[in-house]
Design a protein around this motif. Sequence first.
Motif, short mmCIF file in Angstrom:
data_model
loop_
_atom_site.label_atom_id
_atom_site.label_comp_id
_atom_site.label_asym_id
_atom_site.label_seq_id
_atom_site.Cartn_x
_atom_site.Cartn_y
_atom_site.Cartn_z
N THR A 117 54.64 -4.09 -3.33
CA THR A 117 53.48 -4.40 -4.17
C THR A 117 52.81 -5.70 -3.78
OG1 THR A 117 55.01 -5.38 -5.78
CG2 THR A 117 54.30 -3.09 -6.16
N ASP B 216 54.00 -5.65 -11.74
CA ASP B 216 54.15 -5.10 -10.39
C ASP B 216 55.49 -4.38 -10.38
OD1 ASP B 216 51.81 -6.48 -9.89
OD2 ASP B 216 52.73 -8.03 -8.65
N VAL C 157 50.59 -2.00 -9.80
CA VAL C 157 50.25 -3.37 -9.42
C VAL C 157 49.38 -3.96 -10.51
CG1 VAL C 157 49.15 -4.87 -7.72
CG2 VAL C 157 50.38 -2.82 -6.96
#
Length: 432
Positions: free
Chosen positions: A116, A348, A383
């Motif tokens: 991420t 994330d 994300v």
Amino acid sequence: MRILLTGGTVVSMDPAVGDLAHGDVLIEDGVIVEVAEAIEAPDAEVIDATDRIVMPGFVDTHRHTWQTAFRGIGADWTFPEWAEAMHRTLKPQYRPEDVYLGTLLGRLEALHSGVTTMLDWFHCAQSPEHADAAVAALRDTAGRSVFCHGAGWGTTGSVEAEIRRVRSALPGDGLVTMAFGVRGAEDTSMDTVAEELKLAAELDLRTSLHVESEGVRRPVADLHEHGLLRDTTTFVHANGIGDDELRMLADAGASVSISPDVELRMGFGWPMTGRMLAAGLRPTLSIDDVPSVGGDMFSTMRTTFVVQRGLDGGLDSRDLLEFATVDGAHALGLAARTGSLTPGKDADVILLRTDDITVLPVTDPAGTIVAAGHPGLVDTVLVAGRVVKRDGVLVDVDLRALRTRLVEARDRVAAAAGVPLDGTWRPQPKAA
């Protein structure tokens, strides 16, 4: 917007939160607000995490995505052959649109495999337009990316104007932020190193620096002698530097990024994992380049693990997960935002399948991830609370069309450079 990840095995990477055999994670406006065994959130979008490990996304602290179009071509190359091929032969033929496509597909690949957060170490700075193309590609993906603008291989002279120009376009408050890939004393003068570090401090930029020792030079000691070690610098590779130099880095609060697959394959020497830990450093992990190695963090963790276990029996699987998450976030200056499932941090998050035949039954989640994990397990990726991969498929990505464009770019660059793509080409490095 609220999202509830429910019923998963939570590996938080935060000692205060702990791990949960069955737990929920509540996300609100892109931020983790609660991690608990059971959370009531009737107004939230529910993502069923049954038969999934829920954990923070991986953090890659050093990758050169502009090279993605030439994936696998350098599997048998040494470092001098790679440098001759990528920097002296192919790179001069790259147009900005070629940089864009390589960076875009490279970043999407990283997201697809659960990375991420990624530092993109850019040293294809043929022109300002090339740098702008790389930034545009990172912005066109949904990943958290650090654009590390380097001087470029063999660059001479000042890069101040270009660094200032790009910095003005990347203020540091979005998903794409900036770092400065400074030159080491083996590439330029110590005065220039000092000037670049001073510029980085003025612009509030973290720095990244490739460094290794050939048994004669003592690059870290030289920087230490000149008062140039910083807690905002990540040293990449660092193979062969002395134990006292590692302690200098630890005392300065610096960080180190290792790329064990590339380092072993290209002849850099043994990854420095155990020696770094003994010196008080926490290693972070990176892929480096996909012309030479695979682009996923699972393979990188596994190589790091088995090599160090073979050398001295050290490390356990939890160490590797820390290197690939919280330690990487710290090195990038993003520990307050990512790296663990901590309330208050950005969401994330990755969900890994535990019902896949390659890993079932999962008894020890951390051990399974490190010993047997692979990108095929990455089911869902978020994300900053945005779902960018769902049910194993990247969201809103026309991969077929992008593949066609990337292959066309590869073929054009190779033809312009006079490089055959039939597996017969072996670069011939020029004598120093």
